[in-house]
Design an enzyme around this catalytic site. Structure first.
Site, mmCIF file in Angstrom:
data_model
loop_
_atom_site.group_PDB
_atom_site.id
_atom_site.type_symbol
_atom_site.label_atom_id
_atom_site.label_comp_id
_atom_site.label_asym_id
_atom_site.label_seq_id
_atom_site.Cartn_x
_atom_site.Cartn_y
_atom_site.Cartn_z
ATOM 1 N N GLN A 25 0.835 -1.207 0.000
ATOM 2 C CA GLN A 25 0.000 0.000 0.000
ATOM 3 C C GLN A 25 0.869 1.256 0.000
ATOM 4 O OE1 GLN A 25 -4.068 -0.313 1.846
ATOM 5 N NE2 GLN A 25 -2.926 -1.496 3.331
ATOM 6 N N SER A 57 4.253 -6.472 2.691
ATOM 7 C CA SER A 57 2.908 -6.476 3.288
ATOM 8 C C SER A 57 1.903 -7.075 2.305
ATOM 9 C CB SER A 57 2.529 -5.062 3.736
ATOM 10 O OG SER A 57 1.311 -5.073 4.438
ATOM 11 N N LEU A 58 0.976 -6.271 1.792
ATOM 12 C CA LEU A 58 0.031 -6.763 0.782
ATOM 13 C C LEU A 58 0.763 -7.453 -0.373
ATOM 14 C CD1 LEU A 58 -2.692 -6.755 -0.875
ATOM 15 C CD2 LEU A 58 -1.703 -4.724 -1.948
ATOM 16 N N ARG A 87 -9.377 -8.677 3.490
ATOM 17 C CA ARG A 87 -8.290 -8.313 4.404
ATOM 18 C C ARG A 87 -8.312 -6.817 4.694
ATOM 19 N NH1 ARG A 87 -2.713 -6.718 3.441
ATOM 20 N NH2 ARG A 87 -1.235 -7.578 4.988
ATOM 21 N N HIS A 97 -0.123 -3.715 10.932
ATOM 22 C CA HIS A 97 0.970 -4.559 11.438
ATOM 23 C C HIS A 97 1.247 -4.376 12.934
ATOM 24 C CE1 HIS A 97 1.707 -6.113 7.475
ATOM 25 N NE2 HIS A 97 1.741 -4.889 7.002
ATOM 26 N N GLN A 142 1.379 -12.157 9.766
ATOM 27 C CA GLN A 142 1.885 -10.935 9.132
ATOM 28 C C GLN A 142 0.985 -9.730 9.392
ATOM 29 O OE1 GLN A 142 0.741 -9.321 5.720
ATOM 30 N NE2 GLN A 142 2.556 -9.639 4.486
#
Length: 314
Positions: A13, A94-95, A119, A203, A252
């Site tokens: 992101q 991440s994503l 998500r 996170h 994660q």
């Protein structure tokens, strides 16, 4: 160059922007075809949103996540279609880890598009808008930042959540905790401690409710062992067992992204070139700062595609 020296990396992101991949879409029909697949999975015209929508809408995490995943998959498919060298490793920030797993053949594309939209929804509802914050910290070492976050947490939860490159760490948590940490970090000599324009404290341990919902969604999904190993954010290692991969994806969501560890692991495995598949070149910049010997390319236009194809053909 041989396969062993190449890794593909996928952005998270923050890389989304209106008009992204417009030139690639105009030049290569497979790009729009990939977006059409994602649109069918979600029930709206994703290419139209990406090209003609509002940036504010693209920045909503439940929109951002499927959009970036689709953009990355479109670039990967185009790379394969153009005869690009197959990488020996993949990783995503991440994503982007979901993008990597789709491209590595571990998760079905349509399933992944639906999963990352969910998500995004889970992450946004875990902490109501306005209660969470994130900030980028430059110029202090990791241990100092972790220690200061612990001190500041008396004001509210605040944790170090993205270890992006040496001297660049993102913190996140409750607004009051992040504000207190910024104050202490500046006093400790941070060059900068800047709030980030995000809608939730990603996170952090505050995301555990989102992790529980993601675990339920993943339990109902079929995952395969990746055809190309993926280096995971949680520990900077690869994993081949589908059930272990599901557990890592859940962990994660409420654990720090150890991007430095991921890039160091790739370099230790013999990677000399990374190609960032998708809009922007955030990861290319980070990778170069982590391992100065790396050649860092990105693909988001016909020109950058041609340059990457030429670079790996030598």
């Amino acid at each position: 160059m041989n396969t062993q020296q190449l890794a593909l990396v996928f952005p998270g992101q923050g890389s989304q922007k209106v008009g992204m991949l417009a030139e690639l879409g105009a030049a290569f029909p497979s790009v729009k075809a990939t977006f059409a697949e994602a649109s069918a999975a979600l029930g709206y015209d994703m290419w139209d949103l990406v090209q003609n929508g509002e940036q504010a809408q693209l920045n909503l995490t439940e929109t951002t996540q499927p959009v970036l995943l689709t953009a990355s998959v479109a670039v990967w498919r185009l790379w394969c279609e153009q005869g690009g060298l197959q990488p020996s490793l993949m990783a995503g920030h991440s994503l982007g880890e979901f993008s990597a797993l789709v491209c590595a053949g571990a998760i079905d594309f349509a399933d992944a598009v639906r999963l990352v939209r969910a998500r995004g929804q889970y992450m946004q509802t875990a902490v109501p808008v306005g209660e969470g914050a994130m900030a980028a910290v430059l110029g202090l070492d990791d241990a100092q930042i972790i220690d200061i976050c612990q001190q500041a947490s008396a004001a509210g939860v605040v944790e170090a959540v993205n270890f992006n490159s040496p001297g660049q760490v993102v913190i996140a948590g409750k607004v009051a905790g992040v504000e207190k940490a910024i104050e202490l970090l500046k006093a400790a000599g941070a060059k900068r401690a800047l709030p980030l324009p995000v809608s939730a404290p990603f996170h952090t341990s505050l995301m555990r409710p989102a992790g529980e919902k993601l675990a339920e969604a993943l339990a109902a999904m079929s995952l395969q062992s990746p055809k190309i190993p993926v280096v995971h954010n949680v520990h900077g290692k690869t994993e081949s067992d589908p059930s272990a991969i599901k557990a890592l994806l859940v962990e994660q969501i409420y654990s720090a992204v150890k991007w430095v560890s991921c890039v160091e692991a790739m370099a230790a495995a013999g990677i000399t070139t990374t190609i960032e598949a998708g809009p922007g070149k955030v990861l290319s910049g980070l990778n170069k700062r982590i391992e100065k010997s790396l050649s860092c390319l990105n693909i988001e236009s016909p020109e950058t595609l041609a340059a990457a194809l030429e670079a790996v053909a030598q």
